[in-house]
Design a protein around this motif. Structure first.
Motif, PDB file in Angstrom:
ATOM      1  N   PRO A 131       0.900  -1.333   0.105  1.00 37.55           N
ATOM      2  CA  PRO A 131       0.062  -0.075  -0.024  1.00 37.55           C
ATOM      3  C   PRO A 131       0.787   1.203  -0.067  1.00 37.55           C
ATOM      4  CG  PRO A 131      -0.985  -1.509   1.622  1.00 37.55           C
ATOM      5  CD  PRO A 131       0.508  -2.304   0.922  1.00 37.55           C
ATOM      6  N   GLU A 132       2.046   1.365   0.746  1.00 42.05           N
ATOM      7  CA  GLU A 132       2.870   2.366   0.584  1.00 42.05           C
ATOM      8  C   GLU A 132       3.601   2.523  -0.337  1.00 42.05           C
ATOM      9  OE1 GLU A 132       4.746  -0.936   2.913  1.00 42.05           O
ATOM     10  OE2 GLU A 132       2.622   0.057   3.130  1.00 42.05           O
ATOM     11  N   GLY A 133       3.814   1.585  -1.351  1.00 48.02           N
ATOM     12  CA  GLY A 133       4.792   1.487  -2.376  1.00 48.02           C
ATOM     13  C   GLY A 133       4.246   2.208  -3.665  1.00 48.02           C
ATOM     14  N   ARG A 134       5.236   2.593  -4.611  1.00 48.87           N
ATOM     15  CA  ARG A 134       4.904   3.324  -5.797  1.00 48.87           C
ATOM     16  C   ARG A 134       4.032   2.151  -6.666  1.00 48.87           C
ATOM     17  NH1 ARG A 134      10.660   5.817  -7.357  1.00 48.87           N
ATOM     18  NH2 ARG A 134      10.357   7.631  -6.348  1.00 48.87           N
ATOM     19  N   ASP A 135       3.201   2.679  -7.326  1.00 48.68           N
ATOM     20  CA  ASP A 135       2.656   1.684  -8.318  1.00 48.68           C
ATOM     21  C   ASP A 135       3.224   1.835  -9.784  1.00 48.68           C
ATOM     22  OD1 ASP A 135       1.586   4.146  -9.499  1.00 48.68           O
ATOM     23  OD2 ASP A 135      -0.590   3.844  -8.696  1.00 48.68           O
ATOM     24  N   ILE A 136       2.861   0.923 -10.645  1.00 49.26           N
ATOM     25  CA  ILE A 136       3.481   0.922 -11.842  1.00 49.26           C
ATOM     26  C   ILE A 136       3.557   2.353 -12.646  1.00 49.26           C
ATOM     27  CG2 ILE A 136       3.341   0.274 -14.274  1.00 49.26           C
ATOM     28  CD1 ILE A 136       2.752  -2.614 -13.265  1.00 49.26           C
ATOM     29  N   ARG A 137       2.502   2.809 -12.444  1.00 51.27           N
ATOM     30  CA  ARG A 137       2.154   4.391 -13.112  1.00 51.27           C
ATOM     31  C   ARG A 137       3.166   5.339 -12.569  1.00 51.27           C
ATOM     32  NH1 ARG A 137      -1.245   8.254 -10.989  1.00 51.27           N
ATOM     33  NH2 ARG A 137      -1.629  10.125 -12.111  1.00 51.27           N
ATOM     34  N   MET A 138       3.387   5.283 -11.209  1.00 47.60           N
ATOM     35  CA  MET A 138       4.248   6.389 -10.583  1.00 47.60           C
ATOM     36  C   MET A 138       5.530   5.829 -10.921  1.00 47.60           C
ATOM     37  SD  MET A 138       2.434   8.877  -9.915  1.00 47.60           S
ATOM     38  CE  MET A 138       3.863   9.817  -9.210  1.00 47.60           C
ATOM     39  N   LEU A 139       5.889   4.669 -10.777  1.00 47.07           N
ATOM     40  CA  LEU A 139       7.206   4.305 -10.985  1.00 47.07           C
ATOM     41  C   LEU A 139       7.755   4.415 -12.581  1.00 47.07           C
ATOM     42  CD1 LEU A 139       9.957   2.794  -9.926  1.00 47.07           C
ATOM     43  CD2 LEU A 139       8.742   0.349 -10.527  1.00 47.07           C
ATOM     44  N   ALA A 140       7.122   4.139 -13.449  1.00 49.81           N
ATOM     45  CA  ALA A 140       7.087   4.377 -14.678  1.00 49.81           C
ATOM     46  C   ALA A 140       7.348   5.927 -14.993  1.00 49.81           C
ATOM     47  CB  ALA A 140       5.962   3.886 -15.896  1.00 49.81           C
ATOM     48  N   TRP A 141       6.502   6.592 -14.349  1.00 50.07           N
ATOM     49  CA  TRP A 141       6.564   8.233 -14.462  1.00 50.07           C
ATOM     50  C   TRP A 141       8.000   8.792 -13.762  1.00 50.07           C
ATOM     51  CZ3 TRP A 141       4.949  10.595 -18.277  1.00 50.07           C
ATOM     52  CH2 TRP A 141       4.801  11.848 -18.296  1.00 50.07           C
ATOM     53  N   HIS A 142       8.286   7.955 -12.980  1.00 50.21           N
ATOM     54  CA  HIS A 142       9.604   8.535 -12.128  1.00 50.21           C
ATOM     55  C   HIS A 142      10.643   8.326 -12.944  1.00 50.21           C
ATOM     56  CE1 HIS A 142      12.650   9.297  -9.055  1.00 50.21           C
ATOM     57  NE2 HIS A 142      13.261   8.000  -9.451  1.00 50.21           N
ATOM     58  N   ILE A 143      10.699   7.379 -13.724  1.00 54.01           N
ATOM     59  CA  ILE A 143      11.853   7.018 -14.897  1.00 54.01           C
ATOM     60  C   ILE A 143      11.877   8.239 -15.904  1.00 54.01           C
ATOM     61  CG2 ILE A 143      12.657   5.632 -16.524  1.00 54.01           C
ATOM     62  CD1 ILE A 143      11.588   3.213 -15.040  1.00 54.01           C
ATOM     63  N   VAL A 144      10.523   8.552 -16.336  1.00 50.48           N
ATOM     64  CA  VAL A 144      10.230   9.365 -17.329  1.00 50.48           C
ATOM     65  C   VAL A 144      10.851  10.909 -16.839  1.00 50.48           C
ATOM     66  CG1 VAL A 144       8.815  10.727 -18.732  1.00 50.48           C
ATOM     67  CG2 VAL A 144       8.660   8.356 -18.546  1.00 50.48           C
TER      68      VAL A 144
END
Length: 166
Positions: free
Chosen positions: A37-50
């Motif tokens: 629940p406290e971790g990044r989801d795929i959306r936020m992880l991918a967007w962080h890379i971007v």
């Protein structure tokens, strides 16, 4: 550490293509997948890379096109992939247009330390690889096919008629 722009660009092409391949394997439904629940989801992880591309490179005088470091993450996997592709191409073009091999020795304040531009490019690449590895776990949890990057993924072994490697 890189000694020439072309050394970095050779690695960048491979790694950016690999990242784009992973982003292209995402679906809109998978974007909410997270480990906890406290971790990044795929959306936020991918967007962080971007968004790391403009965030890190602005510190060394480059202006990445297509995305700002504070832009909100889109709800579309296809948009994330498209924006990444634009930013990755922009980085390549910026380096070719504005830097020389000698520029790699120039130092800038990066997070309270003095880094050469060569180190910054190395860290940018490794940072992307690190988060891409995290993304593979979330992709597996979401039931997505994970593309092989440094060797075949499970499904790719099977497609070659070989048993999947443990």
């Amino acid at each position: 550490m890189y000694h020439t722009i072309n050394e970095f660009l050779r690695d960048w092409k491979y790694e950016a293509d690999a990242t784009l391949g992973m982003f292209n394997a995402l679906t809109d439904a998978s974007l909410a997948q997270r480990v906890s629940p406290e971790g990044r989801d795929i959306r936020m992880l991918a967007w962080h890379i971007v968004t790391s591309l403009p965030e890190m490179t602005k510190r060394v005088g480059l202006g990445i096109e297509g995305v700002g470091e504070h832009d909100a993450a889109p709800d579309s996997a296809a948009v994330i992939a498209q924006v990444y592709a634009t930013a990755a191409t922009s980085l390549r073009e910026q380096l070719l247009q504005t830097w020389t091999d000698e520029t790699l020795a120039t130092e800038h304040d990066m997070y309270g330390e003095m880094w050469s531009n060569a180190k910054t490019l190395s860290v940018l690449l490794v940072h992307q690889i690190h988060h891409r590895a995290q993304l593979t776990v979330l992709m597996r949890q979401a039931g997505l096919r994970v593309p092989g990057i440094y060797g075949p993924a499970r499904e790719e072994w099977e497609a070659m008629g070989m048993p999947a490697q443990p």
